[in-house]
Design an enzyme around this catalytic site. Structure first.
Site, PDB file in Angstrom:
ATOM      1  N   HIS A  18      86.322  37.441  61.290  1.00 43.53           N
ATOM      2  CA  HIS A  18      84.921  37.719  61.653  1.00 43.53           C
ATOM      3  C   HIS A  18      84.247  36.455  62.185  1.00 43.53           C
ATOM      4  O   HIS A  18      83.560  36.491  63.208  1.00 43.53           O
ATOM      5  CB  HIS A  18      84.116  38.211  60.437  1.00 43.53           C
ATOM      6  CG  HIS A  18      84.522  39.530  59.896  1.00 43.53           C
ATOM      7  ND1 HIS A  18      84.811  39.717  58.565  1.00 43.53           N
ATOM      8  CD2 HIS A  18      84.664  40.745  60.482  1.00 43.53           C
ATOM      9  CE1 HIS A  18      85.117  40.988  58.357  1.00 43.53           C
ATOM     10  NE2 HIS A  18      85.038  41.633  59.509  1.00 43.53           N
ATOM     11  N   LYS A  42      83.188  53.806  52.601  1.00 43.22           N
ATOM     12  CA  LYS A  42      83.812  52.738  51.825  1.00 43.22           C
ATOM     13  C   LYS A  42      83.005  52.445  50.568  1.00 43.22           C
ATOM     14  O   LYS A  42      81.791  52.568  50.556  1.00 43.22           O
ATOM     15  CB  LYS A  42      83.889  51.456  52.665  1.00 43.22           C
ATOM     16  CG  LYS A  42      84.769  51.552  53.880  1.00 43.22           C
ATOM     17  CD  LYS A  42      84.775  50.230  54.627  1.00 43.22           C
ATOM     18  CE  LYS A  42      85.613  50.295  55.887  1.00 43.22           C
ATOM     19  NZ  LYS A  42      85.581  49.013  56.615  1.00 43.22           N
ATOM     20  N   ARG A  91      91.624  43.567  66.639  1.00 42.24           N
ATOM     21  CA  ARG A  91      92.784  42.875  66.086  1.00 42.24           C
ATOM     22  C   ARG A  91      94.069  43.338  66.741  1.00 42.24           C
ATOM     23  O   ARG A  91      94.962  42.551  66.984  1.00 42.24           O
ATOM     24  CB  ARG A  91      92.884  43.129  64.584  1.00 42.24           C
ATOM     25  CG  ARG A  91      91.775  42.502  63.788  1.00 42.24           C
ATOM     26  CD  ARG A  91      91.837  42.954  62.370  1.00 42.24           C
ATOM     27  NE  ARG A  91      91.581  44.404  62.345  1.00 42.24           N
ATOM     28  CZ  ARG A  91      91.280  45.110  61.285  1.00 42.24           C
ATOM     29  NH1 ARG A  91      91.232  44.528  60.120  1.00 42.24           N
ATOM     30  NH2 ARG A  91      91.031  46.394  61.355  1.00 42.24           N
ATOM     31  N   SER A 129      89.091  43.073  55.856  1.00 43.17           N
ATOM     32  CA  SER A 129      88.412  42.880  54.574  1.00 43.17           C
ATOM     33  C   SER A 129      89.185  43.548  53.447  1.00 43.17           C
ATOM     34  O   SER A 129      89.256  43.014  52.332  1.00 43.17           O
ATOM     35  CB  SER A 129      86.985  43.411  54.652  1.00 43.17           C
ATOM     36  OG  SER A 129      86.222  42.638  55.554  1.00 43.17           O
TER      37      SER A 129
END
Length: 160
Positions: A18, A42, A91, A129
């Site tokens: 990030h 989440k 990514r 994360s």
């Protein structure tokens, strides 16, 4: 104000991947608003206030980066703040399909705001994360994948 980009995410927690995107975005845009959004799908480890604090501490070296939060739609937030762009990191190819769906909806909501995708640095391409939290649960040495303050906060959460 100049060119303003919004860099959205849940940042639970913020990773070096990030920070890489934020740092590089801050070189391109006059101002970058890093915005913590709650992802209802989440269960967060850190509260919104904790994530904001960790982001502020992790980005304080970038004078044109500000941290904020929102519970609404990204495009409503971006329009309210007169943003020209949304800044997103990619990514891998697997990210692209999801990001394309989100970007298509965002363009439908506001075609005036462009989305910019930035490929993450290869050394961070494996980071998420979720992976960081899983590793931190069992190992205290995550300082090479998250900012130091985040590593300390993770160790505290997992009592190491």
């Amino acid at each position: 104000m100049g060119r303003l980009a919004v860099c959205p995410g849940s940042f639970d927690p913020v990773t070096n991947g990030h920070i890489d995107i934020i740092r590089r975005g801050a070189k391109i845009f006059d101002q970058v608003l890093v915005v913590v959004f709650n992802n209802s799908a989440k269960e967060p480890l850190f509260s919104v206030d904790e994530r904001i604090y960790l982001l502020k501490e992790s980005t304080k070296e970038f004078p044109n980066v500000k941290v904020d939060q929102s519970d609404g739609l990204l495009m409503d937030y971006a329009q309210k703040h007169n943003a020209e762009a949304i800044l997103r990191g990619l990514r891998a190819v697997s990210d692209f399909e999801y990001e394309m769906q989100i970007t298509s909806m965002n363009r439908r909501l506001n075609p005036e705001i462009e989305t910019f995708f930035m490929m993450t640095n290869n050394q961070y391409s494996f980071l998420s994360s979720s992976i960081v939290k899983e590793v931190a649960k069992y190992r205290p040495d995550v300082q090479d994948i998250v900012p130091e303050i985040v590593a300390k906060a993770l160790n505290e959460k997992f009592k190491k």
